[in-house]
Design a protein around this motif. Structure first.
Motif, mmCIF file in Angstrom:
data_model
loop_
_atom_site.group_PDB
_atom_site.id
_atom_site.type_symbol
_atom_site.label_atom_id
_atom_site.label_comp_id
_atom_site.label_asym_id
_atom_site.label_seq_id
_atom_site.Cartn_x
_atom_site.Cartn_y
_atom_site.Cartn_z
ATOM 1 N N LYS A 188 0.919 -1.174 0.005
ATOM 2 C CA LYS A 188 0.172 -0.133 -0.021
ATOM 3 C C LYS A 188 0.696 1.328 -0.149
ATOM 4 O O LYS A 188 0.460 2.318 -0.684
ATOM 5 N N LEU A 189 1.912 1.133 0.759
ATOM 6 C CA LEU A 189 2.787 2.387 0.731
ATOM 7 C C LEU A 189 3.261 2.497 -0.763
ATOM 8 O O LEU A 189 3.462 3.898 -1.104
ATOM 9 N N PHE A 190 3.975 1.667 -1.253
ATOM 10 C CA PHE A 190 4.304 1.729 -2.345
ATOM 11 C C PHE A 190 3.439 2.357 -3.661
ATOM 12 O O PHE A 190 3.697 3.169 -4.407
ATOM 13 N N GLU A 191 2.183 1.926 -3.493
ATOM 14 C CA GLU A 191 1.032 2.453 -4.328
ATOM 15 C C GLU A 191 0.917 3.878 -3.962
ATOM 16 O O GLU A 191 0.640 4.670 -4.967
ATOM 17 N N GLN A 192 0.825 4.217 -2.857
ATOM 18 C CA GLN A 192 0.789 5.675 -2.387
ATOM 19 C C GLN A 192 1.863 6.561 -2.869
ATOM 20 O O GLN A 192 1.856 7.632 -3.339
ATOM 21 N N TYR A 193 3.151 5.847 -2.990
ATOM 22 C CA TYR A 193 4.343 6.766 -3.530
ATOM 23 C C TYR A 193 4.153 6.948 -5.047
ATOM 24 O O TYR A 193 4.281 7.918 -5.492
ATOM 25 N N LEU A 194 3.668 6.101 -5.701
ATOM 26 C CA LEU A 194 3.460 5.953 -7.203
ATOM 27 C C LEU A 194 2.206 7.065 -7.391
ATOM 28 O O LEU A 194 2.362 7.886 -8.461
ATOM 29 N N ALA A 195 1.185 6.932 -6.800
ATOM 30 C CA ALA A 195 0.016 7.844 -6.985
ATOM 31 C C ALA A 195 0.303 9.095 -6.294
ATOM 32 O O ALA A 195 -0.155 10.338 -6.935
ATOM 33 N N GLY A 196 1.186 9.360 -5.210
ATOM 34 C CA GLY A 196 1.333 10.621 -4.788
ATOM 35 C C GLY A 196 2.450 11.566 -5.335
ATOM 36 O O GLY A 196 2.382 12.820 -5.280
ATOM 37 N N GLY A 197 3.034 10.714 -6.085
ATOM 38 C CA GLY A 197 4.358 11.588 -6.642
ATOM 39 C C GLY A 197 5.276 12.342 -5.666
ATOM 40 O O GLY A 197 5.264 12.190 -4.706
ATOM 41 N N ILE A 198 6.031 13.186 -6.448
ATOM 42 C CA ILE A 198 7.203 13.770 -5.655
ATOM 43 C C ILE A 198 6.621 14.745 -4.866
ATOM 44 O O ILE A 198 7.106 14.817 -3.519
ATOM 45 N N GLY A 199 5.225 15.211 -4.728
ATOM 46 C CA GLY A 199 4.974 16.284 -3.761
ATOM 47 C C GLY A 199 4.510 15.417 -2.516
ATOM 48 O O GLY A 199 4.576 15.694 -1.542
ATOM 49 N N GLY A 200 3.625 14.389 -2.876
ATOM 50 C CA GLY A 200 3.105 13.402 -1.932
ATOM 51 C C GLY A 200 3.657 12.746 -1.012
ATOM 52 O O GLY A 200 3.826 12.572 0.045
ATOM 53 N N GLU A 201 4.896 11.998 -1.969
ATOM 54 C CA GLU A 201 5.521 10.919 -1.115
ATOM 55 C C GLU A 201 6.977 11.163 -1.648
ATOM 56 O O GLU A 201 7.531 10.576 -2.567
ATOM 57 N N ARG B 175 6.946 4.821 -21.333
ATOM 58 C CA ARG B 175 6.154 6.010 -21.329
ATOM 59 C C ARG B 175 6.680 7.142 -20.265
ATOM 60 O O ARG B 175 6.957 8.171 -20.427
ATOM 61 N N ILE B 176 6.701 6.537 -19.227
ATOM 62 C CA ILE B 176 7.298 7.427 -17.969
ATOM 63 C C ILE B 176 8.676 7.836 -18.215
ATOM 64 O O ILE B 176 9.061 8.801 -17.850
ATOM 65 N N MET B 177 9.630 7.072 -18.587
ATOM 66 C CA MET B 177 10.849 7.363 -18.741
ATOM 67 C C MET B 177 11.151 8.296 -19.924
ATOM 68 O O MET B 177 11.988 9.193 -19.786
ATOM 69 N N ALA B 178 10.142 8.196 -20.773
ATOM 70 C CA ALA B 178 10.151 9.318 -22.070
ATOM 71 C C ALA B 178 9.440 10.368 -21.875
ATOM 72 O O ALA B 178 9.394 11.397 -22.437
ATOM 73 N N GLY B 179 8.592 10.500 -20.538
ATOM 74 C CA GLY B 179 7.835 11.584 -20.492
ATOM 75 C C GLY B 179 8.785 12.857 -19.560
ATOM 76 O O GLY B 179 9.756 12.623 -19.266
ATOM 77 N N ALA B 180 8.003 13.957 -19.440
ATOM 78 C CA ALA B 180 8.680 15.030 -18.841
ATOM 79 C C ALA B 180 8.451 14.991 -17.471
ATOM 80 O O ALA B 180 9.166 15.968 -16.578
ATOM 81 N N GLY B 181 7.658 14.303 -16.827
ATOM 82 C CA GLY B 181 7.543 14.116 -15.301
ATOM 83 C C GLY B 181 8.632 13.748 -14.418
ATOM 84 O O GLY B 181 9.727 13.121 -15.110
ATOM 85 N N ALA B 182 8.742 13.794 -13.205
ATOM 86 C CA ALA B 182 9.716 13.402 -12.302
ATOM 87 C C ALA B 182 9.771 11.515 -12.295
ATOM 88 O O ALA B 182 8.832 10.923 -12.582
ATOM 89 N N LYS B 183 11.058 11.189 -12.501
ATOM 90 C CA LYS B 183 11.112 9.553 -12.661
ATOM 91 C C LYS B 183 11.464 9.118 -11.262
ATOM 92 O O LYS B 183 12.174 9.596 -10.391
ATOM 93 N N PRO B 184 10.670 7.948 -11.199
ATOM 94 C CA PRO B 184 11.071 7.293 -9.868
ATOM 95 C C PRO B 184 12.865 6.870 -9.920
ATOM 96 O O PRO B 184 13.240 6.324 -10.795
#
Length: 368
Positions: free
Chosen positions: A235-248, A271-280
Protein backbone atom coordinates in the motif's frame (compact mmCIF):
# COMPACT_ATOMS: atom_id res chain seq x y z
CA UNK A 1 -3.82 -65.24 -33.90
CA UNK A 2 -5.64 -66.55 -30.82
CA UNK A 3 -4.24 -65.66 -27.40
CA UNK A 4 -4.59 -68.24 -24.63
CA UNK A 5 -6.33 -67.25 -21.40
CA UNK A 6 -3.11 -67.90 -19.54
CA UNK A 7 -1.08 -65.64 -21.82
CA UNK A 8 -3.75 -62.97 -21.58
CA UNK A 9 -3.69 -63.19 -17.78
CA UNK A 10 0.08 -62.94 -17.69
CA UNK A 11 -0.13 -59.88 -19.93
CA UNK A 12 -2.64 -58.20 -17.62
CA UNK A 13 -0.45 -58.98 -14.62
CA UNK A 14 2.61 -57.50 -16.34
CA UNK A 15 0.63 -54.40 -17.30
CA UNK A 16 -0.63 -54.06 -13.74
CA UNK A 17 2.86 -54.41 -12.30
CA UNK A 18 4.21 -51.87 -14.77
CA UNK A 19 1.36 -49.48 -14.01
CA UNK A 20 1.79 -49.87 -10.26
CA UNK A 21 5.52 -49.38 -10.56
CA UNK A 22 4.95 -46.28 -12.68
CA UNK A 23 2.50 -44.94 -10.10
CA UNK A 24 4.94 -45.30 -7.25
CA UNK A 25 7.78 -43.90 -9.39
CA UNK A 26 5.72 -40.75 -9.99
CA UNK A 27 4.41 -40.69 -6.41
CA UNK A 28 7.94 -40.56 -5.05
CA UNK A 29 8.99 -37.68 -7.33
CA UNK A 30 7.55 -34.33 -6.15
CA UNK A 31 8.13 -32.67 -9.50
CA UNK A 32 5.69 -35.14 -11.12
CA UNK A 33 2.97 -35.12 -8.45
CA UNK A 34 0.62 -33.09 -10.61
CA UNK A 35 0.49 -35.88 -13.21
CA UNK A 36 -1.42 -38.08 -10.77
CA UNK A 37 -4.16 -35.53 -10.29
CA UNK A 38 -3.39 -35.52 -6.58
CA UNK A 39 -3.50 -31.97 -5.32
CA UNK A 40 -2.60 -30.74 -1.86
CA UNK A 41 -4.04 -27.37 -0.86
CA UNK A 42 -1.94 -25.37 1.61
CA UNK A 43 -3.22 -22.34 3.49
CA UNK A 44 -1.17 -19.70 5.25
CA UNK A 45 -0.30 -16.04 5.69
CA UNK A 46 2.16 -14.14 3.50
CA UNK A 47 3.64 -10.65 3.41
CA UNK A 48 1.90 -8.44 0.85
CA UNK A 49 5.06 -8.02 -1.24
CA UNK A 50 4.75 -11.72 -2.25
CA UNK A 51 1.09 -11.55 -3.24
CA UNK A 52 1.75 -10.90 -6.95
CA UNK A 53 4.36 -13.67 -7.04
CA UNK A 54 1.95 -16.33 -5.75
CA UNK A 55 -0.82 -14.99 -8.02
CA UNK A 56 1.41 -15.26 -11.11
CA UNK A 57 -0.12 -17.84 -13.51
CA UNK A 58 3.35 -19.22 -14.26
CA UNK A 59 4.00 -19.73 -10.56
CA UNK A 60 0.58 -21.32 -10.07
CA UNK A 61 1.28 -23.75 -12.92
CA UNK A 62 4.75 -24.60 -11.57
CA UNK A 63 3.27 -25.38 -8.16
CA UNK A 64 0.40 -27.34 -9.71
CA UNK A 65 2.88 -29.53 -11.59
CA UNK A 66 4.11 -30.60 -8.17
CA UNK A 67 0.58 -31.23 -6.93
CA UNK A 68 0.30 -28.03 -4.88
CA UNK A 69 -2.31 -25.31 -4.63
CA UNK A 70 -1.53 -22.38 -2.33
CA UNK A 71 -4.33 -20.37 -0.74
CA UNK A 72 -2.60 -17.45 0.92
CA UNK A 73 -3.91 -14.50 2.85
CA UNK A 74 -1.99 -11.25 3.22
CA UNK A 75 -0.96 -10.09 6.68
CA UNK A 76 1.80 -7.91 8.04
CA UNK A 77 4.91 -9.91 8.90
CA UNK A 78 4.86 -8.73 12.52
CA UNK A 79 1.14 -9.39 12.83
CA UNK A 80 1.24 -12.93 11.47
CA UNK A 81 3.76 -14.14 14.06
CA UNK A 82 2.29 -12.25 17.05
CA UNK A 83 -1.47 -11.89 16.66
CA UNK A 84 -3.43 -14.77 18.17
CA UNK A 85 -6.43 -13.80 16.05
CA UNK A 86 -4.39 -14.89 13.02
CA UNK A 87 -2.53 -17.81 14.57
CA UNK A 88 -5.80 -19.26 15.91
CA UNK A 89 -6.89 -19.79 12.28
CA UNK A 90 -4.38 -22.69 12.19
CA UNK A 91 -2.30 -21.69 9.18
CA UNK A 92 -0.16 -24.48 7.73
CA UNK A 93 2.64 -22.03 6.98
CA UNK A 94 3.70 -18.45 7.57
CA UNK A 95 5.79 -16.53 5.04
CA UNK A 96 7.00 -13.29 6.64
CA UNK A 97 9.76 -11.03 5.36
CA UNK A 98 12.45 -11.22 8.02
CA UNK A 99 14.36 -14.07 9.63
CA UNK A 100 13.83 -12.46 13.04
CA UNK A 101 10.16 -13.33 12.68
CA UNK A 102 11.09 -16.99 13.15
CA UNK A 103 12.38 -16.24 16.67
CA UNK A 104 9.41 -14.01 17.47
CA UNK A 105 7.02 -16.73 16.27
CA UNK A 106 8.68 -19.25 18.61
CA UNK A 107 8.42 -16.81 21.50
CA UNK A 108 4.69 -16.57 20.77
CA UNK A 109 4.22 -20.33 20.99
CA UNK A 110 4.14 -21.20 17.29
CA UNK A 111 5.10 -24.88 16.84
CA UNK A 112 7.64 -24.57 14.03
CA UNK A 113 8.55 -27.79 12.19
CA UNK A 114 11.06 -26.13 9.89
CA UNK A 115 12.02 -22.77 8.43
CA UNK A 116 14.09 -21.83 5.42
CA UNK A 117 14.82 -18.60 3.54
CA UNK A 118 13.19 -18.74 0.11
CA UNK A 119 13.85 -15.24 -1.24
CA UNK A 120 15.83 -12.10 -0.44
CA UNK A 121 15.47 -8.43 -1.23
CA UNK A 122 17.32 -5.45 0.26
CA UNK A 123 15.49 -2.59 1.93
CA UNK A 124 15.79 0.53 -0.26
CA UNK A 125 14.51 4.10 -0.32
CA UNK A 126 12.27 5.13 -3.21
CA UNK A 127 12.47 8.75 -4.29
CA UNK A 128 12.36 10.88 -7.45
CA UNK A 129 15.05 12.20 -9.75
CA UNK A 130 14.83 15.87 -8.64
CA UNK A 131 15.18 14.76 -5.00
CA UNK A 132 18.15 12.54 -5.82
CA UNK A 133 19.79 15.37 -7.80
CA UNK A 134 19.36 17.78 -4.89
CA UNK A 135 20.69 15.33 -2.34
CA UNK A 136 23.71 14.73 -4.58
CA UNK A 137 24.51 18.45 -4.44
CA UNK A 138 24.18 18.32 -0.66
CA UNK A 139 26.48 15.32 -0.46
CA UNK A 140 23.90 12.88 0.90
CA UNK A 141 23.62 10.84 -2.31
CA UNK A 142 26.36 9.56 -4.61
CA UNK A 143 26.08 7.87 -7.97
CA UNK A 144 28.24 4.89 -8.89
CA UNK A 145 29.91 4.33 -12.24
CA UNK A 146 27.17 1.79 -13.01
CA UNK A 147 24.47 4.42 -12.43
CA UNK A 148 23.20 3.22 -9.04
CA UNK A 149 22.46 5.66 -6.23
CA UNK A 150 23.85 5.33 -2.70
CA UNK A 151 22.23 7.21 0.19
CA UNK A 152 24.04 8.33 3.35
CA UNK A 153 21.08 7.40 5.53
CA UNK A 154 22.75 8.44 8.79
CA UNK A 155 23.28 11.97 7.44
CA UNK A 156 19.64 12.09 6.31
CA UNK A 157 18.43 10.93 9.73
CA UNK A 158 20.54 13.61 11.41
CA UNK A 159 19.05 16.24 9.11
CA UNK A 160 15.50 15.06 9.90
CA UNK A 161 16.20 15.12 13.65
CA UNK A 162 17.55 18.66 13.28
CA UNK A 163 14.35 19.76 11.51
CA UNK A 164 16.22 20.67 8.31
CA UNK A 165 14.17 22.02 5.40
CA UNK A 166 14.29 20.35 2.01
CA UNK A 167 15.75 23.53 0.55
CA UNK A 168 18.77 23.22 2.84
CA UNK A 169 19.35 19.75 1.36
CA UNK A 170 19.37 21.01 -2.20
CA UNK A 171 15.74 20.11 -2.98
CA UNK A 172 14.26 23.51 -3.70
CA UNK A 173 11.04 22.27 -5.31
CA UNK A 174 9.79 20.77 -2.03
CA UNK A 175 8.49 22.81 0.87
CA UNK A 176 8.78 22.20 4.58
CA UNK A 177 11.03 19.90 6.53
CA UNK A 178 12.75 16.85 5.13
CA UNK A 179 11.02 13.56 5.89
CA UNK A 180 11.07 9.90 5.03
CA UNK A 181 8.09 7.55 5.38
CA UNK A 182 8.02 3.85 6.23
CA UNK A 183 5.25 1.43 7.08
CA UNK A 184 4.07 0.86 10.64
CA UNK A 185 6.91 -1.14 12.27
CA UNK A 186 4.44 -2.87 14.60
CA UNK A 187 2.54 -4.31 11.65
CA UNK A 188 4.70 -4.41 8.53
CA UNK A 189 8.17 -5.84 8.00
CA UNK A 190 9.67 -3.04 5.91
CA UNK A 191 8.93 -0.57 8.72
CA UNK A 192 10.15 -3.12 11.27
CA UNK A 193 13.48 -3.56 9.48
CA UNK A 194 13.87 0.16 8.89
CA UNK A 195 13.37 0.70 12.63
CA UNK A 196 16.21 -1.72 13.41
CA UNK A 197 18.44 -0.03 10.83
CA UNK A 198 17.65 3.44 12.20
CA UNK A 199 18.47 2.40 15.77
CA UNK A 200 21.78 0.81 14.72
CA UNK A 201 22.81 3.87 12.67
CA UNK A 202 21.97 6.25 15.50
CA UNK A 203 23.91 3.98 17.89
CA UNK A 204 26.96 3.86 15.64
CA UNK A 205 26.98 0.05 15.77
CA UNK A 206 24.65 -2.93 15.86
CA UNK A 207 21.97 -1.88 18.33
CA UNK A 208 21.86 -3.53 21.77
CA UNK A 209 19.63 -3.16 24.81
CA UNK A 210 22.03 -0.52 26.15
CA UNK A 211 21.97 1.52 22.94
CA UNK A 212 18.17 1.29 22.86
CA UNK A 213 18.04 3.03 26.22
CA UNK A 214 20.29 5.81 24.93
CA UNK A 215 19.17 6.23 21.32
CA UNK A 216 15.62 4.86 21.41
CA UNK A 217 14.06 8.32 21.91
CA UNK A 218 15.77 9.58 18.74
CA UNK A 219 14.45 6.60 16.77
CA UNK A 220 11.03 7.35 18.26
CA UNK A 221 11.32 10.96 17.02
CA UNK A 222 12.13 9.79 13.47
CA UNK A 223 8.98 7.66 13.35
CA UNK A 224 6.81 10.28 15.06
CA UNK A 225 7.86 12.74 12.34
CA UNK A 226 6.37 10.44 9.68
CA UNK A 227 2.75 10.96 10.70
CA UNK A 228 0.40 8.25 9.41
CA UNK A 229 2.18 5.00 8.59
CA UNK A 230 0.69 2.46 6.23
CA UNK A 231 0.18 -1.09 7.55
CA UNK A 232 1.42 -2.61 4.30
CA UNK A 233 4.55 -2.26 2.14
CA UNK A 234 2.45 -2.76 -0.97
CA UNK A 235 0.00 0.00 0.00
CA UNK A 236 2.82 2.42 0.79
CA UNK A 237 4.42 1.75 -2.60
CA UNK A 238 1.09 2.43 -4.30
CA UNK A 239 0.84 5.71 -2.34
CA UNK A 240 4.33 6.62 -3.53
CA UNK A 241 3.46 6.10 -7.18
CA UNK A 242 0.09 7.84 -6.89
CA UNK A 243 1.28 10.75 -4.73
CA UNK A 244 4.30 11.61 -6.83
CA UNK A 245 7.16 13.79 -5.70
CA UNK A 246 4.94 16.21 -3.77
CA UNK A 247 2.95 13.58 -1.90
CA UNK A 248 5.67 11.01 -1.15
CA UNK A 249 9.16 12.39 -1.77
CA UNK A 250 10.93 9.50 0.01
CA UNK A 251 9.58 6.16 1.22
CA UNK A 252 11.08 2.93 2.55
CA UNK A 253 10.40 -0.20 0.53
CA UNK A 254 11.84 -3.34 -1.00
CA UNK A 255 14.10 -3.44 -4.05
CA UNK A 256 11.83 -5.90 -5.83
CA UNK A 257 8.74 -3.66 -5.71
CA UNK A 258 9.76 -1.30 -8.52
CA UNK A 259 11.14 -4.20 -10.57
CA UNK A 260 7.85 -6.06 -10.31
CA UNK A 261 5.92 -2.92 -11.22
CA UNK A 262 8.09 -2.29 -14.29
CA UNK A 263 7.83 -5.87 -15.53
CA UNK A 264 4.05 -5.90 -15.11
CA UNK A 265 3.71 -3.24 -17.85
CA UNK A 266 6.91 -2.38 -19.71
CA UNK A 267 5.12 0.01 -22.08
CA UNK A 268 3.94 2.04 -19.09
CA UNK A 269 7.52 2.25 -17.79
CA UNK A 270 8.80 3.34 -21.21
CA UNK A 271 6.19 6.12 -21.29
CA UNK A 272 7.23 7.34 -17.85
CA UNK A 273 10.91 7.36 -18.74
CA UNK A 274 10.19 9.20 -22.01
CA UNK A 275 7.84 11.74 -20.38
CA UNK A 276 8.59 15.10 -18.83
CA UNK A 277 7.53 14.24 -15.28
CA UNK A 278 9.74 13.24 -12.34
CA UNK A 279 11.19 9.74 -12.68
CA UNK A 280 11.22 7.17 -9.87
CA UNK A 281 14.68 6.54 -8.40
CA UNK A 282 15.97 3.71 -6.20
CA UNK A 283 18.36 4.85 -3.47
CA UNK A 284 20.43 2.17 -1.72
CA UNK A 285 21.11 3.15 1.89
CA UNK A 286 24.68 2.51 2.96
CA UNK A 287 24.46 0.43 4.96
CA UNK A 288 21.11 -1.26 4.43
CA UNK A 289 19.54 -4.47 5.71
CA UNK A 290 18.44 -7.53 3.78
CA UNK A 291 14.85 -8.63 3.98
CA UNK A 292 15.08 -12.42 4.01
CA UNK A 293 11.80 -14.24 3.40
CA UNK A 294 11.72 -17.43 5.49
CA UNK A 295 8.94 -19.92 4.94
CA UNK A 296 7.85 -21.14 8.38
CA UNK A 297 6.46 -24.68 8.26
CA UNK A 298 3.78 -25.35 10.88
CA UNK A 299 2.01 -28.31 9.24
CA UNK A 300 4.27 -31.06 7.89
CA UNK A 301 2.48 -30.92 4.53
CA UNK A 302 3.98 -27.45 3.96
CA UNK A 303 7.44 -29.00 3.65
CA UNK A 304 6.46 -29.70 0.04
CA UNK A 305 6.08 -25.97 -0.53
CA UNK A 306 9.65 -25.43 0.72
CA UNK A 307 10.89 -28.03 -1.76
CA UNK A 308 8.94 -26.45 -4.61
CA UNK A 309 9.98 -22.86 -3.99
CA UNK A 310 13.67 -23.74 -3.95
CA UNK A 311 13.58 -25.38 -7.40
CA UNK A 312 15.50 -23.55 -10.17
CA UNK A 313 12.28 -22.97 -12.12
CA UNK A 314 10.51 -21.10 -9.34
CA UNK A 315 13.65 -19.26 -8.26
CA UNK A 316 14.06 -18.06 -11.86
CA UNK A 317 10.44 -16.86 -11.99
CA UNK A 318 10.92 -15.03 -8.68
CA UNK A 319 13.84 -13.06 -10.11
CA UNK A 320 12.91 -12.56 -13.75
CA UNK A 321 9.25 -11.60 -13.20
CA UNK A 322 9.17 -10.27 -9.63
CA UNK A 323 12.67 -8.99 -8.82
CA UNK A 324 13.32 -11.26 -5.82
CA UNK A 325 16.90 -12.35 -5.30
CA UNK A 326 17.68 -15.91 -4.24
CA UNK A 327 18.40 -17.15 -0.70
CA UNK A 328 22.01 -15.94 -0.98
CA UNK A 329 21.03 -12.45 -2.15
CA UNK A 330 22.13 -12.95 -5.76
CA UNK A 331 20.12 -12.97 -9.02
CA UNK A 332 18.70 -16.38 -9.92
CA UNK A 333 17.97 -15.77 -13.58
CA UNK A 334 18.57 -13.57 -16.59
CA UNK A 335 19.71 -10.01 -15.77
CA UNK A 336 18.87 -8.55 -19.19
CA UNK A 337 15.66 -6.91 -20.33
CA UNK A 338 13.72 -3.97 -18.90
CA UNK A 339 15.64 -3.93 -15.63
CA UNK A 340 19.13 -4.00 -17.16
CA UNK A 341 21.33 -1.69 -15.14
CA UNK A 342 18.56 -0.82 -12.68
CA UNK A 343 19.80 -3.20 -9.97
CA UNK A 344 23.35 -3.81 -8.77
CA UNK A 345 24.45 -7.43 -8.99
CA UNK A 346 25.52 -7.32 -5.35
CA UNK A 347 24.57 -5.22 -2.35
CA UNK A 348 27.68 -5.25 -0.19
CA UNK A 349 27.05 -2.66 2.54
CA UNK A 350 24.69 -4.63 4.78
CA UNK A 351 24.11 -4.54 8.53
CA UNK A 352 22.65 -7.45 10.51
CA UNK A 353 19.44 -6.78 12.39
CA UNK A 354 19.44 -6.35 16.18
CA UNK A 355 18.30 -9.47 18.02
CA UNK A 356 14.65 -10.27 18.67
CA UNK A 357 14.70 -8.99 22.25
CA UNK A 358 15.99 -5.56 21.23
CA UNK A 359 13.54 -5.34 18.35
CA UNK A 360 10.52 -6.24 20.50
CA UNK A 361 11.54 -3.60 23.04
CA UNK A 362 11.96 -1.09 20.20
CA UNK A 363 8.50 -1.94 18.87
CA UNK A 364 7.01 -1.29 22.30
CA UNK A 365 8.77 2.09 22.40
CA UNK A 366 7.57 3.07 18.91
CA UNK A 367 3.99 2.05 19.73
CA UNK A 368 3.73 4.59 22.55
Amino acid sequence: MAISRRAFGVGLLATGVAGTGGYFAVKDRPELQGLLGNRTTLTGFIGGEKEAFLADPDVIRALASRGLTVQSRVAGSVEMVREQALLSQNPQFLWPSSSIMVDIARQNGVKIRDDRVMLNTPVVVYSWQPVADGLMKAGLVTRTGQGHYHLDLKALLDAILAGTDWSKLGVNMLYGRARIISTDPNRSNSGFMFAGLVLSLLSGNLATAESLAEFGPKAQAIFRNMGFKSPSSGKLFEQYLAGGIGGEPMIVGYENQLVEWILADRARWDRIMAGAGAKPVVLYPRPTVYSAHPLIVIDEAANRLVDALTTPALQQLAWEKHGFRGPLGTPTGNTSGAITGLLPADVDAVLPMPDAGVMLALLDLLAR
